[in-house]
Motif scaffolding. Structure first.
Motif, PDB file in Angstrom:
ATOM      1  N   THR A  57     102.767 -80.475  65.588  1.00 52.31           N
ATOM      2  CA  THR A  57     103.469 -79.670  65.678  1.00 52.31           C
ATOM      3  C   THR A  57     102.451 -78.410  65.659  1.00 52.31           C
ATOM      4  OG1 THR A  57     103.954 -78.624  63.316  1.00 52.31           O
ATOM      5  CG2 THR A  57     105.590 -79.905  64.375  1.00 52.31           C
ATOM      6  N   ASP A  58     102.459 -76.848  66.004  1.00 56.18           N
ATOM      7  CA  ASP A  58     101.518 -75.503  66.326  1.00 56.18           C
ATOM      8  C   ASP A  58     101.512 -75.318  64.583  1.00 56.18           C
ATOM      9  OD1 ASP A  58     101.422 -76.339  69.126  1.00 56.18           O
ATOM     10  OD2 ASP A  58     102.695 -74.805  70.152  1.00 56.18           O
ATOM     11  N   ASP A  59     102.383 -75.573  64.034  1.00 57.50           N
ATOM     12  CA  ASP A  59     101.515 -75.383  62.478  1.00 57.50           C
ATOM     13  C   ASP A  59     100.799 -75.836  61.354  1.00 57.50           C
ATOM     14  OD1 ASP A  59     103.062 -77.290  61.506  1.00 57.50           O
ATOM     15  OD2 ASP A  59     104.152 -76.678  60.514  1.00 57.50           O
ATOM     16  N   ASN A  81     104.415 -84.432  70.716  1.00 64.17           N
ATOM     17  CA  ASN A  81     103.742 -82.918  70.258  1.00 64.17           C
ATOM     18  C   ASN A  81     104.927 -82.480  70.100  1.00 64.17           C
ATOM     19  OD1 ASN A  81     102.855 -80.913  70.877  1.00 64.17           O
ATOM     20  ND2 ASN A  81     101.010 -80.948  72.376  1.00 64.17           N
ATOM     21  N   ARG A  82     105.045 -81.919  69.309  1.00 60.40           N
ATOM     22  CA  ARG A  82     106.387 -80.641  69.719  1.00 60.40           C
ATOM     23  C   ARG A  82     105.714 -79.274  69.105  1.00 60.40           C
ATOM     24  NH1 ARG A  82     111.102 -83.209  66.347  1.00 60.40           N
ATOM     25  NH2 ARG A  82     111.261 -85.416  66.871  1.00 60.40           N
ATOM     26  N   GLY A  83     104.668 -79.001  69.949  1.00 54.36           N
ATOM     27  CA  GLY A  83     104.036 -77.487  70.224  1.00 54.36           C
ATOM     28  C   GLY A  83     104.024 -77.583  71.202  1.00 54.36           C
ATOM     29  N   GLN A  84     103.839 -76.086  71.257  1.00 54.19           N
ATOM     30  CA  GLN A  84     103.101 -75.401  72.474  1.00 54.19           C
ATOM     31  C   GLN A  84     101.908 -75.764  73.380  1.00 54.19           C
ATOM     32  OE1 GLN A  84     105.637 -73.773  74.522  1.00 54.19           O
ATOM     33  NE2 GLN A  84     107.051 -74.796  73.007  1.00 54.19           N
ATOM     34  N   HIS A  87      97.677 -81.447  71.378  1.00 54.48           N
ATOM     35  CA  HIS A  87      96.950 -82.101  70.514  1.00 54.48           C
ATOM     36  C   HIS A  87      96.353 -83.382  70.221  1.00 54.48           C
ATOM     37  CE1 HIS A  87      98.420 -78.536  67.535  1.00 54.48           C
ATOM     38  NE2 HIS A  87      99.953 -78.764  68.209  1.00 54.48           N
ATOM     39  N   PRO A 122     101.662 -80.368  75.321  1.00 50.88           N
ATOM     40  CA  PRO A 122     102.749 -79.994  74.584  1.00 50.88           C
ATOM     41  C   PRO A 122     104.216 -80.084  75.518  1.00 50.88           C
ATOM     42  CG  PRO A 122     101.105 -78.081  75.475  1.00 50.88           C
ATOM     43  CD  PRO A 122     100.432 -79.682  76.203  1.00 50.88           C
ATOM     44  N   HIS A 147      92.133 -77.021  65.126  1.00 50.70           N
ATOM     45  CA  HIS A 147      93.224 -77.479  64.104  1.00 50.70           C
ATOM     46  C   HIS A 147      92.633 -78.289  63.022  1.00 50.70           C
ATOM     47  CE1 HIS A 147      95.230 -77.444  68.494  1.00 50.70           C
ATOM     48  NE2 HIS A 147      94.520 -76.985  68.108  1.00 50.70           N
TER      49      HIS A 147
END
Length: 160
Positions: A57-59, A81-84, A87, A122, A147
């Motif tokens: 995730t992007d966190d 990859n649950r982010g924008q 990764h 993403p 990251h």
């Protein structure tokens, strides 16, 4: 001027990728897949005994941030990859990941690929198949510049 800078940057990165892609070619050959690492060796998809799903995730976190496998087990790591943001997951030792992360900070656009890593766009999913044939405690991380430094890492244990 922007176009010239883009062309120059692209040319430098293309030329540098052969030098800085210390993990091997962009598309590893079958021979590269069999290279023993301290944390195991690439596995064949048909030999995977189970699948472990890891979410990114992007966190700047992996969930779960730890997993356990048995020595000799071949596992498919399915990375979501649950982010924008782009990764990746890279398996390694703390020292190898620290070294690779430092290189990524110096060369953020560096292309790199190896059987012990997966780059995931993403919203996409990627697979990494690995045979964990060495007992010990090891790490995994996203080494995209910033990251890793933000804490995007985890651990795995290989038990006898």
């Amino acid at each position: 001027m922007k176009t010239l800078k883009l062309i120059a940057s692209s040319a430098l990165l293309a030329g540098a990728s052969a030098v800085f892609a210390h993990e091997g070619p962009a598309h590893p050959s079958a021979a590269a897949l069999a290279v023993q690492q301290p944390w195991g060796v690439a596995g064949a998809a048909q030999d995977a005994q189970r699948t472990i799903v890891l979410q990114m995730t992007d966190d700047m976190r992996f969930a779960p941030s730890h997993f356990t496998v048995r020595q000799g087990e071949t596992v498919r790591l399915r990375v979501e990859n649950r982010g924008q943001l782009m990764h990746e997951i890279v398996l390694g030792t703390p020292a190898s990941l620290d070294e690779h992360a430092a290189m990524m900070l110096k060369h953020p656009g560096m292309e790199h690929a190896a059987p012990h890593m997966a780059h995931v766009a993403p919203g996409a999913t990627g697979d990494l198949v690995w045979r964990f044939n060495r007992v010990g405690s090891f790490d995994f991380a996203c080494l995209i510049a910033g990251h890793f430094q933000a804490g995007m890492r985890g651990t795995f244990t290989v038990t006898p």
